[in-house]
Design an enzyme around this catalytic site. Structure first.
Site, PDB file in Angstrom:
ATOM      1  N   ASN A  68      -6.140  12.271  -0.305  1.00  0.00           N
ATOM      2  CA  ASN A  68      -5.304  11.506   0.637  1.00  0.00           C
ATOM      3  C   ASN A  68      -6.230  10.767   1.595  1.00  0.00           C
ATOM      4  O   ASN A  68      -7.466  10.917   1.545  1.00  0.00           O
ATOM      5  CB  ASN A  68      -4.335  12.431   1.383  1.00  0.00           C
ATOM      6  CG  ASN A  68      -3.285  11.646   2.151  1.00  0.00           C
ATOM      7  OD1 ASN A  68      -2.696  10.699   1.613  1.00  0.00           O
ATOM      8  ND2 ASN A  68      -3.039  11.996   3.394  1.00  0.00           N
ATOM      9  N   LYS A  69      -5.642   9.986   2.454  1.00  0.00           N
ATOM     10  CA  LYS A  69      -6.393   9.135   3.385  1.00  0.00           C
ATOM     11  C   LYS A  69      -7.499   9.919   4.092  1.00  0.00           C
ATOM     12  O   LYS A  69      -7.283  11.061   4.507  1.00  0.00           O
ATOM     13  CB  LYS A  69      -5.399   8.537   4.388  1.00  0.00           C
ATOM     14  CG  LYS A  69      -5.977   7.627   5.440  1.00  0.00           C
ATOM     15  CD  LYS A  69      -6.754   6.463   4.864  1.00  0.00           C
ATOM     16  CE  LYS A  69      -5.967   5.623   3.881  1.00  0.00           C
ATOM     17  NZ  LYS A  69      -6.821   4.667   3.124  1.00  0.00           N
ATOM     18  N   ASP A 109      -2.405  10.566  -2.510  1.00  0.00           N
ATOM     19  CA  ASP A 109      -2.573   9.510  -3.511  1.00  0.00           C
ATOM     20  C   ASP A 109      -2.729  10.076  -4.917  1.00  0.00           C
ATOM     21  O   ASP A 109      -2.476   9.399  -5.904  1.00  0.00           O
ATOM     22  CB  ASP A 109      -3.766   8.631  -3.154  1.00  0.00           C
ATOM     23  CG  ASP A 109      -3.374   7.711  -2.007  1.00  0.00           C
ATOM     24  OD1 ASP A 109      -3.305   8.204  -0.875  1.00  0.00           O
ATOM     25  OD2 ASP A 109      -3.073   6.536  -2.267  1.00  0.00           O
ATOM     26  N   ARG A 144       0.837  -1.205   0.000  1.00  0.00           N
ATOM     27  CA  ARG A 144       0.000   0.000   0.000  1.00  0.00           C
ATOM     28  C   ARG A 144       0.874   1.259   0.000  1.00  0.00           C
ATOM     29  O   ARG A 144       2.086   1.176   0.148  1.00  0.00           O
ATOM     30  CB  ARG A 144      -0.932  -0.002   1.216  1.00  0.00           C
ATOM     31  CG  ARG A 144      -0.159  -0.269   2.507  1.00  0.00           C
ATOM     32  CD  ARG A 144      -0.743   0.327   3.720  1.00  0.00           C
ATOM     33  NE  ARG A 144      -0.751   1.770   3.669  1.00  0.00           N
ATOM     34  CZ  ARG A 144       0.343   2.524   3.874  1.00  0.00           C
ATOM     35  NH1 ARG A 144       1.532   1.983   4.130  1.00  0.00           N
ATOM     36  NH2 ARG A 144       0.257   3.833   3.815  1.00  0.00           N
ATOM     37  N   GLY A 145       0.171   2.418  -0.126  1.00  0.00           N
ATOM     38  CA  GLY A 145       0.886   3.695  -0.193  1.00  0.00           C
ATOM     39  C   GLY A 145       1.169   3.999  -1.656  1.00  0.00           C
ATOM     40  O   GLY A 145       1.663   3.138  -2.391  1.00  0.00           O
ATOM     41  N   ALA A 146       0.865   5.221  -2.079  1.00  0.00           N
ATOM     42  CA  ALA A 146       0.857   5.515  -3.520  1.00  0.00           C
ATOM     43  C   ALA A 146       2.165   5.168  -4.249  1.00  0.00           C
ATOM     44  O   ALA A 146       2.134   4.452  -5.265  1.00  0.00           O
ATOM     45  CB  ALA A 146       0.466   6.980  -3.736  1.00  0.00           C
TER      46      ALA A 146
END
Ligand code: MRU
Length: 343
Positions: free
Chosen positions: A246-247, A236, A50-52
Site C-alpha cells: 500500500n501507499k 494495491d 488513481r487508486g487500485a
C-alpha cells in the site's frame, strides 16, 4: 454535497472515457475527456486517475476504447495487443489494473460491443464490491473494538475517488459513521503527493465526517499515545501469503499498531488479492520521479540538484495485519490484538 452523487469519478460516455482529474483536487473540479489509449495511459501515469480499484475499472474502459478505435480505424491485432499491454503496464503495483485489463481484453474476439459490455460490468462490480466491503469492515471493527465510537486513522485515499461506490477503508469509515460508531478520523497527509490531505479530507468534508489532518510522521506517535482505536487502510496488492502493498507510510502504521495493541485492518476487493504473487518480495514497488519528493505541489523544497528516492508504496508483512476484509470474507492473518490501546 455527496461527491458520489454529483461527480463522476470515472465513466464511459459516447464511446470515450470521462474522468475526474484527481491532480486538480481539492481546488478545482476538472473533468478529463479521454479519446485515445495514450491519453488514458498518461492520466494514469500522472495519477489523475488513481487508486487500485479505479485503476482496474480504468483499464477495463481503456480496452473498450481500444476495441472501439480498432473497429473504427481498422487496427491490426498487433496494434490492439500493444494498446492492451500499455494499459496493463501503465503502473506496476496495483494488481487490479493488469487483472481487469486482461480480463476485458479476453473478450476482444467477440467484438467492440461485447468488450464495452464487459468493461461496464467491471465498473458495476467495482461499485457493488465497495459497498459490501464497507459494511463488512464496519461490522468487523465494531466486533473487535467494541461499541464506543471509534477514532480511526487512515492513510492515502481509499474513498469513491479510488474505488468508486463508497470506497474501501474510507467506505468502512463511512459505514461506521452512518451507524454512529465513529468518533473521528485521523487522516495522514500522505507525502509526497498528498492524497490524504487533498483527496481524503475533501471526501470526508463532502460527507460531513469529522476528521483531523496529521503529518505522516505523527501517525505512529499518536497511535502510541492512545489517540487511535484502529488503523484502517486499503491496498494495491495483497500477496498470496497475506503481505500487503500500500501507499508508502503504511508499514510504519502497522508497526505502531502492533506495538500499541490496536487492530491494523486492510480493506480490499477480492480483485486486489493476487494468488500469483506468493509473497511481498515479489511485488513490484513503483518508484516515481524524484521531483515529487524534492518539490511540494510543484514548489522546490530542497536545494537544486538534491537526489531523492521516491518509493511510492511499501510492503507490510502479513504478520502485522490483523485482518484483510473483502466483499466476501474476513481473513485474519494475525492473532487478534487487544481491543484498546493500553497507553
Ligand atoms: O498512488 P495511488 O494514489 O494510486 O495509491 C493509492 C493507494 O495506495 C491506495 O491506498 C490503494 O490503491 C487502495 S485504494 C482502495
Amino acid at each position: 454535497m455527496s461527491s458520489e452523487a454529483e461527480l463522476e469519478v470515472l465513466g464511459w460516455r459516447d464511446g470515450h472515457i470521462v474522468a475526474l482529474d484527481q491532480t486538480a483536487l481539492p481546488h478545482e473540479i476538472r473533468m478529463l475527456h479521454l479519446t485515445t489509449v495514450a491519453a488514458l495511459v498518461d492520466a494514469i501515469g500522472r495519477l489523475a486517475i488513481r487508486g487500485a480499484p479505479v485503476l482496474g475499472a480504468a483499464g477495463a474502459l481503456g480496452v473498450a476504447l481500444a476495441a472501439r478505435l480498432a473497429e473504427r480505424d481498422g487496427w491490426d491485432a498487433a496494434r490492439l495487443d500493444a494498446a492492451v499491454k500499455q494499459l496493463a503496464e501503465a503502473r506496476p503495483t496495483a494488481v487490479n489494473l493488469r487483472r481487469e485489463t486482461e480480463a476485458v481484453a479476453a473478450v476482444i474476439p467477440q467484438g467492440a460491443a461485447a468488450v464495452e459490455a464487459a468493461a461496464l460490468a467491471t465498473m458495476a462490480a467495482t461499485v457493488t464490491a465497495s459497498h459490501r466491503m464497507s459494511e463488512r469492515g464496519a461490522r468487523y471493527l465494531r466486533e473487535v473494538c467494541g461499541p464506543a465510537p471509534l477514532r480511526v486513522e487512515t492513510h492515502c485515499n481509499t474513498g469513491s475517488l479510488a474505488c468508486l461506490g463508497w470506497g474501501s477503508a474510507l467506505g468502512v469509515i463511512r459505514a461506521l459513521n452512518n451507524d454512529q460508531a465513529l468518533a473521528h478520523v485521523l487522516v495522514d497527509e500522505t507525502r509526497p503527493l498528498l492524497q490524504g490531505a487533498r483527496l481524503t479530507c475533501w471526501e470526508l468534508d463532502q460527507l460531513a465526517i469529522e476528521h483531523y489532518l496529521i503529518a505522516d510522521a505523527a501517525g505512529p506517535f499518536l497511535i502510541k499515545e492512545g489517540l487511535v482505536d484502529a488503523v484502517v487502510v486499503g491496498a494495491d496488492r495483497v500477496a498470496a501469503n497475506g503481505d500487503v502493498a500500500n501507499k508508502i507510510g503504511t508499514y510504519s502504521l502497522a508497526l505502531a499498531a502492533r506495538q500499541a495493541g490496536i487492530p491494523f485492518v486492510v480493506v480490499v476487493p477480492e480483485s486486489t488479492i493476487d494468488p500469483a504473487t506468493p509473497d511481498g518480495r515479489r511485488i513490484t514497488v513503483e518508484r516515481r520521479a524524484g521531483d515529487e519528493v524534492t518539490h511540494v505541489l510543484g514548489v522546490p523544497v530542497a536545494p537544486d540538484g538534491t537526489r531523492a528516492l521516491n518509493y511510492a508504496f511499501d510492503v507490510t508483512p502479513a504478520a502485522l495485519v490483523t485482518a484483510v476484509v473483502t466483499e466476501d470474507r474476513v481473513t485474519n492473518p494475525a492473532p487478534r490484538p487487544r481491543t484498546r490501546s493500553h497507553f
